[in-house]
Design a protein around this motif. Structure first.
Motif, short mmCIF file in Angstrom:
data_model
loop_
_atom_site.label_atom_id
_atom_site.label_comp_id
_atom_site.label_asym_id
_atom_site.label_seq_id
_atom_site.Cartn_x
_atom_site.Cartn_y
_atom_site.Cartn_z
N PRO A 31 7.72 -9.86 -37.71
CA PRO A 31 6.62 -9.94 -38.65
C PRO A 31 6.81 -9.15 -39.94
CG PRO A 31 6.07 -8.34 -36.99
CD PRO A 31 7.45 -8.87 -36.66
N HIS A 32 8.01 -8.88 -40.36
CA HIS A 32 8.23 -8.12 -41.59
C HIS A 32 7.93 -8.99 -42.80
CE1 HIS A 32 10.13 -5.30 -38.97
NE2 HIS A 32 11.05 -6.17 -38.62
N ALA A 33 6.98 -8.57 -43.61
CA ALA A 33 6.67 -9.31 -44.83
C ALA A 33 7.76 -9.09 -45.87
CB ALA A 33 5.32 -8.86 -45.37
N ASP A 34 8.39 -7.95 -45.79
CA ASP A 34 9.41 -7.59 -46.78
C ASP A 34 10.78 -7.51 -46.11
OD1 ASP A 34 8.83 -5.40 -45.23
OD2 ASP A 34 8.82 -3.97 -46.88
N VAL A 35 11.22 -8.62 -45.53
CA VAL A 35 12.44 -8.65 -44.73
C VAL A 35 13.65 -8.17 -45.52
CG1 VAL A 35 14.04 -10.20 -43.55
CG2 VAL A 35 11.61 -10.42 -43.17
N ALA A 36 13.87 -8.71 -46.71
CA ALA A 36 15.04 -8.31 -47.51
C ALA A 36 14.96 -6.84 -47.88
CB ALA A 36 15.15 -9.17 -48.76
N ALA A 133 6.01 0.69 -38.75
CA ALA A 133 7.05 0.84 -39.77
C ALA A 133 7.69 2.22 -39.73
CB ALA A 133 6.51 0.52 -41.16
N SER A 134 8.04 2.65 -38.53
CA SER A 134 8.71 3.94 -38.40
C SER A 134 10.07 3.76 -37.73
CB SER A 134 7.85 4.92 -37.60
OG SER A 134 7.70 4.47 -36.27
N VAL A 135 10.90 4.78 -37.89
CA VAL A 135 12.23 4.80 -37.29
C VAL A 135 12.31 6.06 -36.42
CG1 VAL A 135 14.70 4.79 -37.78
CG2 VAL A 135 13.14 3.66 -39.36
#
Length: 190
Positions: A31-36, A133-135
């Motif tokens: 579901p990433h809107a900002d894939v790139a 949105a975390s790592v």
């Protein structure tokens, strides 16, 4: 006997499923809107020119210098000052520009190669949670806590020795103290 795969770790922040950073970069599925943008934000190292590209740039510069020398030769044999001076200037500028481009591309590749093992050690065990949105690294090894993609990139790139290549957003990110459990640690990143 069926092969058993270990389940994906659960995000310590939101409890959602996480994917390894390597898998996320290789296949940034929704579901990433900002894939790139996400693949850039989670990049292990700065993009560098290949040896082939550097050779191409060197060839282009040498051709331009050759054109300049041909103009200068034409001016010399025809006793014309403008083509002589213009050709020599073109040749000198082309050679100097080519030398700078080749040197910078070679240095960039060398820096990435030199820091590759350290970057890999921090990047490979990391997981990305699309929910918050975390790592993070399961178990807190080799680094602890949850980071934003920008903080993660700053941590990896700075530890690998190419923190100077960070863009403004990642450069401004503050990596929390104690992220790396060693004396040098996060002080280098704040």
């Amino acid at each position: 006997m069926p092969s058993q795969t270990s389940p994906s770790p659960v995000c310590p922040g939101c409890g959602g499923p996480a994917r390894s950073v390597a898998d996320t970069v290789a296949d940034p599925a929704p579901p990433h809107a900002d894939v790139a943008d996400l693949t850039d934000r989670l990049a292990k190292a700065p993009a560098v020119a290949s040896r082939g590209t550097t050779a191409l740039h060197a060839g282009e510069g040498l051709i331009m210098a050759g054109v300049g020398l041909a103009l200068a030769h034409g001016g010399l044999t025809g006793h014309a000052t403008v083509p002589l001076v213009g050709g020599l200037l073109l040749a000198l500028i082309a050679l100097a520009g080519t030398a700078l481009v080749v040197r910078n591309e070679t240095r960039g590749r060398a820096a990435v190669t030199a820091g590759e093992a350290r970057a890999e050690a921090l990047w490979q065990p990391a997981y990305h949670c699309p929910g918050c949105a975390s790592v993070f690294c399961p178990g807190g090894e080799p680094w602890q806590g949850r980071l934003t993609p920008e903080q993660f990139r700053k941590l990896v790139w700075t530890e690998a020795g190419y923190g100077g290549e960070l863009e403004e957003g990642a450069r401004a990110a503050l990596v929390p103290p104690g992220t790396l459990p060693r004396p040098r640690g996060a002080q280098d990143h704040v």
